[in-house]
Write a protein that holds these residues in place. Sequence first.
Motif, PDB file in Angstrom:
ATOM      1  N   TYR A 102       2.274 -20.786  23.472  1.00  0.00           N
ATOM      2  CA  TYR A 102       2.273 -20.079  24.906  1.00  0.00           C
ATOM      3  C   TYR A 102       3.119 -21.142  25.987  1.00  0.00           C
ATOM      4  N   PHE A 103       3.627 -22.148  25.356  1.00  0.00           N
ATOM      5  CA  PHE A 103       4.275 -22.799  26.232  1.00  0.00           C
ATOM      6  C   PHE A 103       5.841 -22.717  26.112  1.00  0.00           C
ATOM      7  N   ASN A 104       6.289 -21.765  27.097  1.00  0.00           N
ATOM      8  CA  ASN A 104       7.622 -21.572  27.259  1.00  0.00           C
ATOM      9  C   ASN A 104       8.193 -21.593  28.863  1.00  0.00           C
ATOM     10  N   MET A 105       9.254 -21.303  28.887  1.00  0.00           N
ATOM     11  CA  MET A 105      10.062 -21.398  30.226  1.00  0.00           C
ATOM     12  C   MET A 105       9.432 -20.231  31.175  1.00  0.00           C
ATOM     13  N   GLU A 106       9.157 -19.413  30.810  1.00  0.00           N
ATOM     14  CA  GLU A 106       8.713 -18.251  31.574  1.00  0.00           C
ATOM     15  C   GLU A 106       7.091 -18.232  31.926  1.00  0.00           C
ATOM     16  N   THR A 107       6.540 -19.003  31.143  1.00  0.00           N
ATOM     17  CA  THR A 107       5.177 -19.389  31.345  1.00  0.00           C
ATOM     18  C   THR A 107       4.948 -20.411  32.468  1.00  0.00           C
ATOM     19  N   LEU A 108       5.949 -21.407  32.294  1.00  0.00           N
ATOM     20  CA  LEU A 108       5.969 -22.538  33.229  1.00  0.00           C
ATOM     21  C   LEU A 108       6.428 -21.917  34.580  1.00  0.00           C
ATOM     22  N   VAL A 109       7.392 -21.163  34.556  1.00  0.00           N
ATOM     23  CA  VAL A 109       7.614 -20.440  35.924  1.00  0.00           C
ATOM     24  C   VAL A 109       6.585 -19.830  36.818  1.00  0.00           C
ATOM     25  N   CYS A 141       4.881 -32.652  32.479  1.00  0.00           N
ATOM     26  CA  CYS A 141       4.006 -32.649  31.227  1.00  0.00           C
ATOM     27  C   CYS A 141       4.239 -30.950  30.316  1.00  0.00           C
ATOM     28  N   PHE A 142       4.303 -30.076  31.319  1.00  0.00           N
ATOM     29  CA  PHE A 142       4.585 -28.656  30.692  1.00  0.00           C
ATOM     30  C   PHE A 142       5.556 -28.854  29.851  1.00  0.00           C
ATOM     31  N   LEU A 143       6.874 -29.579  30.342  1.00  0.00           N
ATOM     32  CA  LEU A 143       8.487 -29.554  29.563  1.00  0.00           C
ATOM     33  C   LEU A 143       8.079 -30.160  28.296  1.00  0.00           C
ATOM     34  N   ILE A 144       7.401 -31.135  28.276  1.00  0.00           N
ATOM     35  CA  ILE A 144       6.838 -32.230  27.071  1.00  0.00           C
ATOM     36  C   ILE A 144       6.148 -31.518  25.931  1.00  0.00           C
ATOM     37  N   ARG A 145       5.390 -30.586  26.535  1.00  0.00           N
ATOM     38  CA  ARG A 145       4.358 -29.734  25.631  1.00  0.00           C
ATOM     39  C   ARG A 145       5.381 -28.649  24.971  1.00  0.00           C
ATOM     40  N   MET A 146       6.182 -28.193  25.909  1.00  0.00           N
ATOM     41  CA  MET A 146       7.149 -27.275  25.103  1.00  0.00           C
ATOM     42  C   MET A 146       7.874 -27.703  24.027  1.00  0.00           C
ATOM     43  N   GLU A 147       8.350 -29.013  24.346  1.00  0.00           N
ATOM     44  CA  GLU A 147       9.484 -29.670  23.178  1.00  0.00           C
ATOM     45  C   GLU A 147       8.391 -29.744  22.024  1.00  0.00           C
ATOM     46  N   GLU A 148       7.013 -30.210  22.121  1.00  0.00           N
ATOM     47  CA  GLU A 148       6.117 -30.380  21.066  1.00  0.00           C
ATOM     48  C   GLU A 148       6.017 -29.164  20.061  1.00  0.00           C
ATOM     49  N   GLU A 149       5.816 -27.968  21.019  1.00  0.00           N
ATOM     50  CA  GLU A 149       5.358 -26.881  20.162  1.00  0.00           C
ATOM     51  C   GLU A 149       6.778 -25.683  19.937  1.00  0.00           C
ATOM     52  N   LYS A 150       7.878 -26.408  20.159  1.00  0.00           N
ATOM     53  CA  LYS A 150       9.047 -25.491  19.966  1.00  0.00           C
ATOM     54  C   LYS A 150       9.426 -24.626  18.869  1.00  0.00           C
ATOM     55  N   GLN A 151       8.780 -25.463  17.721  1.00  0.00           N
ATOM     56  CA  GLN A 151       8.921 -24.875  16.535  1.00  0.00           C
ATOM     57  C   GLN A 151       8.061 -23.766  16.168  1.00  0.00           C
ATOM     58  N   ASP A 152       7.009 -23.547  17.109  1.00  0.00           N
ATOM     59  CA  ASP A 152       5.736 -22.530  16.914  1.00  0.00           C
ATOM     60  C   ASP A 152       6.168 -21.452  17.645  1.00  0.00           C
ATOM     61  N   PRO A 153       6.352 -20.169  16.851  1.00  0.00           N
ATOM     62  CA  PRO A 153       6.629 -19.053  17.488  1.00  0.00           C
ATOM     63  C   PRO A 153       5.647 -18.282  18.171  1.00  0.00           C
ATOM     64  N   LEU A 154       4.639 -18.649  18.129  1.00  0.00           N
ATOM     65  CA  LEU A 154       3.344 -18.221  18.971  1.00  0.00           C
ATOM     66  C   LEU A 154       2.976 -19.179  19.952  1.00  0.00           C
ATOM     67  N   LYS A 201      -7.172 -19.209  28.164  1.00  0.00           N
ATOM     68  CA  LYS A 201      -7.893 -20.589  28.016  1.00  0.00           C
ATOM     69  C   LYS A 201      -7.204 -21.578  27.792  1.00  0.00           C
ATOM     70  N   ILE A 202      -6.098 -21.715  26.916  1.00  0.00           N
ATOM     71  CA  ILE A 202      -5.246 -22.772  26.659  1.00  0.00           C
ATOM     72  C   ILE A 202      -4.798 -23.129  27.974  1.00  0.00           C
ATOM     73  N   LEU A 203      -4.106 -22.436  28.602  1.00  0.00           N
ATOM     74  CA  LEU A 203      -3.301 -22.601  29.908  1.00  0.00           C
ATOM     75  C   LEU A 203      -4.219 -23.272  30.911  1.00  0.00           C
ATOM     76  N   ARG A 204      -5.447 -22.763  30.938  1.00  0.00           N
ATOM     77  CA  ARG A 204      -6.229 -23.406  31.982  1.00  0.00           C
ATOM     78  C   ARG A 204      -6.681 -24.667  31.646  1.00  0.00           C
ATOM     79  N   ARG A 205      -7.070 -24.851  30.240  1.00  0.00           N
ATOM     80  CA  ARG A 205      -7.596 -26.313  29.753  1.00  0.00           C
ATOM     81  C   ARG A 205      -6.566 -27.412  30.044  1.00  0.00           C
ATOM     82  N   PHE A 206      -5.118 -26.741  29.467  1.00  0.00           N
ATOM     83  CA  PHE A 206      -4.043 -27.754  29.781  1.00  0.00           C
ATOM     84  C   PHE A 206      -3.907 -27.991  31.289  1.00  0.00           C
ATOM     85  N   ALA A 207      -4.015 -27.102  32.166  1.00  0.00           N
ATOM     86  CA  ALA A 207      -3.631 -27.189  33.616  1.00  0.00           C
ATOM     87  C   ALA A 207      -4.704 -28.002  34.044  1.00  0.00           C
ATOM     88  N   LEU A 208      -5.909 -28.025  33.893  1.00  0.00           N
ATOM     89  CA  LEU A 208      -7.124 -28.983  34.451  1.00  0.00           C
ATOM     90  C   LEU A 208      -6.937 -30.309  33.889  1.00  0.00           C
TER      91      LEU A 208
END
Length: 493
Positions: free
Chosen positions: A284-291, A269-282, A124-131
């Motif tokens: 969903y925005f990480n390199m493998e998900t981006l690939v 946009c995905f890289l920016i979101r990764m940086e914003e949430e880099k301190q959150d261990p939970l 749900k989160i990834l689809r909302r972000f992508a849309l």
Amino acid sequence: MDLSGATPLLLMAALFCLALYWNGGKRKKGKLPPGPAPLPIFGNLFQLDPREMHRSLEKLSKQYGPVYTIHLGSLPCVVLCGYLAVKEALVDQADDFSDRGDFPVFYRFTQGNGIAFSNGEKWKILRRFALHTLKNFGMGKSSIEARIQEEAQCLVQEFQKTDGAPFNPINLVCRAVSNVICAVVFGNRFDYEDADFLRLLDHFNENFQIMSSFWGELYNIFPHVMDLLPGPHHKIFQNFEKLRHFITERIRLHQKDLDPEAPRDFIDCFLIRMEEEKQDPLSYFNMETLVMTTHNLFFGGTETTSTTLRFSFLILMKYPDVAVRVHQEIDGVIGTNRTPCLADRKSMPYTDAVIYEIQRFISILPMGLPRAVTRDTPFKEFLLPKGTNVIPLLSSVHYDPTQFKDPMSFNPDHFLDEKSTFKNTDAFMPFAPGKRICLGAGLARMEIFLFLTTILQHFSLQPLVAPAEIDLTPQCTGLGNVPRPFQFRVLPR
């Protein structure tokens, strides 16, 4: 079903499969629809033809009804056949049928990651972000229309270079279609002779063909066994790794000159979101998900649309009277001097009907992608346990005689009313209905119309054989329906 070539493989599968599957098919509580009795290990394999799985499933529905259970190996799957069954599940109970089902040939690569193959809150989160992100970069807007128009003109120029000589359009069409999604995801298009780009498209084409073959279907039934056996299916995963490497390198280039204040494309946009949430261990925005998400967008934005266009060329050559009427409508509405645009579609009901009928007739993904129920789900008089796999037979919807007057024939009148005005129908489902509708459905509709009308504005399509000899039956069918290789001539109009 001709099993002569597959018998040694199946015998070996039995030996390896015994330990792996004997206890793997324990029934969950619930009440599944009835279906053919399965054999241990093999399930209902011998009642199916992996070369035409959807045809086998449609045939079984005549005996067991529009909703029944089939066992693929030890895995029970609920089959939905016909418009009403698919609509009642995927549309009327959309939330309940919104998970992605088991798809081993993709899961080995994605591990349930990315937009297309994740589930639950992550999906749900990834689809909302992508849309949201794709919309910001022009999906559904005039900016992406201009991008498609530009690429369509590039394709016209490449067709002109053939100078009336026979050629196979697959490579040129794939390059043009892929460049549209490349502009959104990677921020740039590729030159048609770029070696890396050409290798990438070769990997996509090869994977789509193998996954749509006997080997791809067999892998989805016996993945653990097929991992141990030789065969062309291993090429799928070799290609996947090459695709992973290509995408990873592109992401690294983006990281080097990323400006958080001025994102250029989806990856930024995905890289920016990764940086914003880099301190959150939970997160969903990480390199493998981006690939994996990038791969999903790239694959989905290339293969089905380019394959639809190739089928379109074949169909228009097989039915020249249809092509003549489309040419007449293009000449009357657009003319010869200006570029086709999306606004023209409203004034071109016959062309619109032809495009819809092509998509219905070829049913590009005949079984859709598998779904799974998100909870213990009452459906009709049954109770589907949470996680039950569901196969929505989209081909059975497109060929449902209760929805289309003459479903076995190619007939644009299926989408025209008595006044020759375009009419849509809820039974038109090439992008799959419900919560999992294809993320790029809007883009695909735009591309098919603009590419096809631009080509037909400039050229007449000439087959190398008589129209009656053109074979529209797929070269292979599984994940998708893949047209047979063909050559044709394009002559200036």
